[in-house]
Design a protein around this motif. Structure first.
Motif, PDB file in Angstrom:
ATOM      1  N   GLY A  88     -10.045  26.910 -10.924  1.00  0.00           N
ATOM      2  CA  GLY A  88     -10.210  25.528 -10.509  1.00  0.00           C
ATOM      3  C   GLY A  88     -11.643  25.041 -10.456  1.00  0.00           C
ATOM      4  N   TYR A  89     -12.608  25.850 -10.817  1.00  0.00           N
ATOM      5  CA  TYR A  89     -14.011  25.463 -10.760  1.00  0.00           C
ATOM      6  C   TYR A  89     -14.581  25.359 -12.163  1.00  0.00           C
ATOM      7  CZ  TYR A  89     -13.568  26.753  -5.862  1.00  0.00           C
ATOM      8  OH  TYR A  89     -13.169  26.821  -4.566  1.00  0.00           O
ATOM      9  N   THR A  90     -15.643  24.561 -12.286  1.00  0.00           N
ATOM     10  CA  THR A  90     -16.334  24.493 -13.565  1.00  0.00           C
ATOM     11  C   THR A  90     -17.000  25.836 -13.824  1.00  0.00           C
ATOM     12  OG1 THR A  90     -18.450  23.772 -12.659  1.00  0.00           O
ATOM     13  CG2 THR A  90     -16.821  22.033 -13.185  1.00  0.00           C
ATOM     14  N   PRO A  91     -17.379  26.124 -15.062  1.00  0.00           N
ATOM     15  CA  PRO A  91     -18.074  27.383 -15.330  1.00  0.00           C
ATOM     16  C   PRO A  91     -19.358  27.549 -14.517  1.00  0.00           C
ATOM     17  CG  PRO A  91     -17.303  26.414 -17.379  1.00  0.00           C
ATOM     18  CD  PRO A  91     -17.042  25.398 -16.289  1.00  0.00           C
ATOM     19  N   ASP A  92     -20.088  26.447 -14.303  1.00  0.00           N
ATOM     20  CA  ASP A  92     -21.327  26.518 -13.509  1.00  0.00           C
ATOM     21  C   ASP A  92     -21.025  26.864 -12.054  1.00  0.00           C
ATOM     22  OD1 ASP A  92     -22.745  25.855 -15.786  1.00  0.00           O
ATOM     23  OD2 ASP A  92     -22.948  23.738 -15.240  1.00  0.00           O
ATOM     24  N   GLU A  93     -20.010  26.212 -11.495  1.00  0.00           N
ATOM     25  CA  GLU A  93     -19.631  26.507 -10.110  1.00  0.00           C
ATOM     26  C   GLU A  93     -19.159  27.953  -9.988  1.00  0.00           C
ATOM     27  OE1 GLU A  93     -16.656  23.500  -9.675  1.00  0.00           O
ATOM     28  OE2 GLU A  93     -18.092  21.979  -9.014  1.00  0.00           O
ATOM     29  N   ALA A  94     -18.379  28.407 -10.968  1.00  0.00           N
ATOM     30  CA  ALA A  94     -17.884  29.783 -10.953  1.00  0.00           C
ATOM     31  C   ALA A  94     -19.040  30.777 -10.995  1.00  0.00           C
ATOM     32  CB  ALA A  94     -16.933  30.014 -12.129  1.00  0.00           C
ATOM     33  N   SER A 122     -23.855  30.015   0.579  1.00  0.00           N
ATOM     34  CA  SER A 122     -23.861  28.690   1.203  1.00  0.00           C
ATOM     35  C   SER A 122     -23.414  27.593   0.236  1.00  0.00           C
ATOM     36  CB  SER A 122     -25.252  28.355   1.748  1.00  0.00           C
ATOM     37  OG  SER A 122     -26.154  28.132   0.670  1.00  0.00           O
ATOM     38  N   PHE A 123     -23.282  27.915  -1.040  1.00  0.00           N
ATOM     39  CA  PHE A 123     -22.869  26.928  -2.040  1.00  0.00           C
ATOM     40  C   PHE A 123     -21.417  26.528  -1.811  1.00  0.00           C
ATOM     41  CE2 PHE A 123     -20.828  26.160  -6.220  1.00  0.00           C
ATOM     42  CZ  PHE A 123     -21.456  24.961  -6.518  1.00  0.00           C
ATOM     43  N   ASP A 124     -21.171  25.218  -1.755  1.00  0.00           N
ATOM     44  CA  ASP A 124     -19.818  24.690  -1.572  1.00  0.00           C
ATOM     45  C   ASP A 124     -19.510  23.751  -2.730  1.00  0.00           C
ATOM     46  OD1 ASP A 124     -17.431  23.538  -0.823  1.00  0.00           O
ATOM     47  OD2 ASP A 124     -18.109  22.925   1.168  1.00  0.00           O
ATOM     48  N   PRO A 125     -18.713  24.203  -3.702  1.00  0.00           N
ATOM     49  CA  PRO A 125     -18.437  23.367  -4.875  1.00  0.00           C
ATOM     50  C   PRO A 125     -17.665  22.088  -4.561  1.00  0.00           C
ATOM     51  CG  PRO A 125     -17.050  25.324  -4.879  1.00  0.00           C
ATOM     52  CD  PRO A 125     -18.013  25.483  -3.752  1.00  0.00           C
ATOM     53  N   ARG A 126     -17.119  21.975  -3.362  1.00  0.00           N
ATOM     54  CA  ARG A 126     -16.436  20.733  -2.981  1.00  0.00           C
ATOM     55  C   ARG A 126     -17.439  19.652  -2.611  1.00  0.00           C
ATOM     56  NH1 ARG A 126     -13.148  23.592   1.552  1.00  0.00           N
ATOM     57  NH2 ARG A 126     -15.261  24.335   1.684  1.00  0.00           N
ATOM     58  N   ARG A 127     -18.680  20.055  -2.307  1.00  0.00           N
ATOM     59  CA  ARG A 127     -19.689  19.094  -1.853  1.00  0.00           C
ATOM     60  C   ARG A 127     -20.725  18.750  -2.907  1.00  0.00           C
ATOM     61  NH1 ARG A 127     -21.804  20.111   3.958  1.00  0.00           N
ATOM     62  NH2 ARG A 127     -22.115  17.908   3.675  1.00  0.00           N
ATOM     63  N   THR A 128     -20.976  19.670  -3.850  1.00  0.00           N
ATOM     64  CA  THR A 128     -22.046  19.442  -4.814  1.00  0.00           C
ATOM     65  C   THR A 128     -21.804  20.277  -6.063  1.00  0.00           C
ATOM     66  OG1 THR A 128     -24.451  19.336  -5.053  1.00  0.00           O
ATOM     67  CG2 THR A 128     -23.560  21.261  -3.910  1.00  0.00           C
ATOM     68  N   THR A 129     -22.607  20.020  -7.070  1.00  0.00           N
ATOM     69  CA  THR A 129     -22.527  20.816  -8.295  1.00  0.00           C
ATOM     70  C   THR A 129     -23.555  21.942  -8.229  1.00  0.00           C
ATOM     71  OG1 THR A 129     -24.206  19.519  -9.450  1.00  0.00           O
ATOM     72  CG2 THR A 129     -21.905  18.751  -9.621  1.00  0.00           C
ATOM     73  N   ALA A 130     -23.423  22.891  -9.133  1.00  0.00           N
ATOM     74  CA  ALA A 130     -24.363  24.012  -9.183  1.00  0.00           C
ATOM     75  C   ALA A 130     -25.781  23.502  -9.452  1.00  0.00           C
ATOM     76  CB  ALA A 130     -23.933  25.015 -10.247  1.00  0.00           C
ATOM     77  N   LEU A 131     -25.923  22.573 -10.398  1.00  0.00           N
ATOM     78  CA  LEU A 131     -27.256  22.063 -10.726  1.00  0.00           C
ATOM     79  C   LEU A 131     -27.869  21.313  -9.543  1.00  0.00           C
ATOM     80  CD1 LEU A 131     -29.584  21.642 -12.693  1.00  0.00           C
ATOM     81  CD2 LEU A 131     -28.399  19.611 -13.547  1.00  0.00           C
TER      82      LEU A 131
END
Length: 192
Positions: free
Chosen positions: A12-18, A73-82
């Motif tokens: 369910g995540y983009t490749p960057d988020e993954a 601390s990265f939360d893909p629901r709040r922001t993108t990897a970049l």
């Protein structure tokens, strides 16, 4: 690209988020890919903020060390990897600017300021912190697309074309998202 495995948090995540989620689990290969994927953008932002070549490279390295250490601390629901990486980059570059700025000796600061000046500096700091909190609250009220576009443009230093490529949307959608998002921010912040 790292293959999707059921043990990896990529569903369910983009490749960057993954990638970032895999880095959070200590995956060194994912970290190398994250570095390869985003080092140019991170270095580009650092280069816009710092003038010393040695500091640019040092800060870029520190950014990726921080990303490795704080990937959980990265939360893909709040922001993108970049956006997450560029936020770290902006903070590290600003820290570098502050640490290398010429400051007077502490004794001179104490002797040079009157109590009233010190009080004003404390008040200014409190006002600045309050404004930052208001801005954070206002940003959360934007759509995800508006928030990401604004963050990439103003904090990441990306062009509209670069944002469009990163978000995989048309340039005119980026432009209207930034325009509408900024209008809504002005309204929320009470700025004419």
């Amino acid at each position: 690209m790292i293959p999707n495995r059921s043990s990896e948090p990529s569903d369910g995540y983009t490749p960057d988020e993954a990638l970032v989620l895999q880095v959070a689990r200590g995956n060194e290969a994912a970290f190398e890919q994250l570095y390869d994927r985003f080092a140019p953008q991170v270095f580009g932002l650092v280069s816009r903020l710092l003038s010393d070549e040695g500091h640019k490279e040092e800060v870029t390295q520190k950014i990726f060390v921080d990303a490795w250490q704080h990937a959980a601390s990265f939360d893909p629901r709040r922001t993108t990897a970049l956006t997450w990486l560029l936020t770290i980059a902006h903070r590290c570059a600003v820290d570098q600017i502050h640490s290398t700025s010429q400051r007077p000796e502490p004794d001179l600061i104490i002797d040079a300021r009157t109590p009233q000046e010190s009080d004003h500096r404390l008040e200014d700091g409190a006002v600045f912190q309050n404004e930052g909190e208001r801005m954070t609250t206002a940003l959360r009220q934007l759509t995800k697309a508006q928030r990401e576009a604004i963050q990439l443009a103003y904090f990441g230093g990306l062009t509209h074309c670069e944002i469009a490529e990163h978000l995989q949307i048309p340039v005119d959608t980026v432009q209207s998202g930034i325009r509408d998002g900024m209008k809504k921010l002005r309204d929320l912040m009470g700025v004419a």
